[in-house]
Design an enzyme around this catalytic site. Structure first.
Site, short mmCIF file in Angstrom:
data_model
loop_
_atom_site.label_atom_id
_atom_site.label_comp_id
_atom_site.label_asym_id
_atom_site.label_seq_id
_atom_site.Cartn_x
_atom_site.Cartn_y
_atom_site.Cartn_z
N CYS A 1 0.85 -1.19 0.00
CA CYS A 1 0.00 0.00 0.00
C CYS A 1 0.88 1.24 0.00
CB CYS A 1 -0.90 0.00 1.23
SG CYS A 1 -2.01 1.44 1.30
N CYS B 1 0.16 5.47 6.66
CA CYS B 1 -0.52 5.34 7.96
C CYS B 1 0.47 4.76 8.97
CB CYS B 1 -1.74 4.45 7.84
SG CYS B 1 -2.89 4.95 6.53
N CYS C 1 0.31 1.05 10.28
CA CYS C 1 -0.03 -0.04 9.37
C CYS C 1 1.19 -0.79 8.84
CB CYS C 1 -0.85 0.49 8.20
SG CYS C 1 -1.45 -0.83 7.12
N CYS D 1 -16.14 -10.03 6.20
CA CYS D 1 -15.52 -8.77 5.82
C CYS D 1 -14.25 -9.03 5.03
CB CYS D 1 -15.18 -7.96 7.07
SG CYS D 1 -16.62 -7.67 8.15
N CYS E 1 -19.11 -7.20 3.85
CA CYS E 1 -18.47 -5.92 4.15
C CYS E 1 -17.14 -5.90 3.43
CB CYS E 1 -18.28 -5.75 5.65
SG CYS E 1 -17.47 -4.19 6.13
N CYS F 1 -19.60 1.46 7.94
CA CYS F 1 -18.82 0.94 9.06
C CYS F 1 -17.64 1.90 9.22
CB CYS F 1 -18.35 -0.48 8.78
SG CYS F 1 -17.22 -1.16 10.02
N ARG G 1 -18.03 -2.12 17.80
CA ARG G 1 -17.21 -3.33 17.66
C ARG G 1 -15.93 -3.25 18.47
NH1 ARG G 1 -16.66 -4.30 12.01
NH2 ARG G 1 -18.60 -5.46 12.24
#
Length: 366
Positions: free
Chosen positions: A86, A90, A93, A130, A161, A221, A293
């Protein structure tokens, strides 16, 4: 479930009570729908955080019981359908190309591989499947495979999801037309602290994707991550952003930072577990109809912290051995904790090619 709140939790604004308003919550009837607000002020939310711990948890649990079975938890399974590489930065991550975390990069999975994992999740009692891909945003060439995954998982009777990064309006509509139920796109933290965590996309970019998801008719979400070095004011700011969206997110994941070696936050100090539970409780009070969650970070939480989170209004978990690329409590440990707490999975009528074979303790049938 659907019980009016006790009259003794009616607050006054100066006492830091529910919503900072003199609301007779006991008169709300069964739905308590007038408590839904989208105009929360930071001072009001900070006052909730400042309540004595037992008072805050009591209020959150009381509101929770107006909308949900207090002993039912929605169970989801999360699969990484495309791992690593990616371009985003972030700071939490391990999938970013900017950090050396030793992660193996994996291309987008084949549709049949994803459906095999979905069948296994269904047999284990999950009701929602998900799928996450480490992209800044999906390419249009990936959409046929993604829509095939959505349709195949839905044919199994599972809710679907996806979290794929930023979406254009057209991409959101394509996923919605394929039948995608939920789209996950977290705000991560407050607008003020956001730049300390991510520089490759803006807060406005995230809000725009959520707008595209809502406009396409999918359920939102969206939540965030705590324990990234932010202060309580940033947790207040995150929850304010979520609660003041045009519609409350249907699902609000509250993640505890998983400190991955090689990422900038690898040495971040632990967040006080009571502060984590406070965040769950305030999220429940601000967004009473949402599933809150208990998400990433459970591997490092003891059972007592998880039990307090459920008491404070968390009513959804990810079930399985991994969350994308980080560890999650083993299935057997979740089953054992559910049994000890008398929790049963939130039921959803299943259909499709297989019958579910959930292996959860059902407190109502014991």
């Amino acid at each position: 479930m659907n019980q009016p709140l006790p009259s003794n939790i009616t607050p006054e604004s100066e006492s830091g009570g529910y919503g900072g308003q003199n609301i007779d919550v006991a008169a709300s009837g069964e739905s308590g729908s007038h408590l839904l607000r989208h105009d929360w002020r930071r001072a009001e939310i900070a006052a909730l955080f400042a309540l004595p711990f037992s008072e805050l948890v009591f209020r959150a649990q009381s509101v929770h019981r107006c909308y949900f079975d207090p002993n039912a938890v929605q169970v989801s399974t999360l699969l990484s359908i495309k791992t690593g590489a990616c371009p985003e930065d972030c700071a939490y991550c391990p999938q970013s190309t900017r950090f050396d975390t030793g992660l193996s990069v994996e291309a987008l999975m084949e549709v049949n591989q994803v459906l095999e994992q979905a069948r296994a999740a269904r047999r284990s009692g999950a009701t929602r499947f998900c799928m996450g891909a480490a992209w800044r945003s999906p390419k249009d060439r990936d959409l046929p495979a993604l829509t095939a995954m959505i349709k195949g998982v839905k044919d199994l009777g599972l809710e679907t999801c996806m979290t794929l990064g930023m979406l254009s309006d057209a991409q959101a509509k394509t996923l919605a037309e394929a039948g995608l139920d939920y789209y996950n796109h977290n705000l991560d933290t407050s607008p003020e602290y956001y730049g300390d965590i991510i520089t490759t996309r803006t807060y406005a970019d995230r809000l725009e994707t959520l707008e595209h998801v809502r406009d396409a008719g999918m359920k939102v979400c969206s939540g965030g991550i705590v324990g990234m070095g932010e202060d309580q004011a940033d947790r207040v700011g995150l929850l304010q952003q979520l609660a003041n969206l045009p519609e409350h997110p249907d699902s609000v994941p509250i993640n505890m930072l998983v400190r991955v070696p090689g990422t900038p936050l690898a040495e971040e100090a632990d967040l006080d577990p009571f502060e984590f539970v406070r965040t769950i409780a305030v999220a429940r009070l601000l967004m009473p109809q949402s599933h809150v969650r208990l998400s990433a970070g459970r591997e490092d939480m003891n059972e007592q912290t998880q039990a307090l989170a459920f008491l404070a209004g968390a009513n959804s978990i990810f079930y399985g051995e991994r969350l994308l690329t980080t560890a999650n409590p083993g299935a057997n440990s979740d089953l054992a904790l559910f049994a000890r707490l008398g929790i049963n999975p939130e039921e959803r009528e299943m259909s499709g090619e297989e019958n579910a074979d959930p292996r959860f303790y059902n407190a109502m049938k014991a």
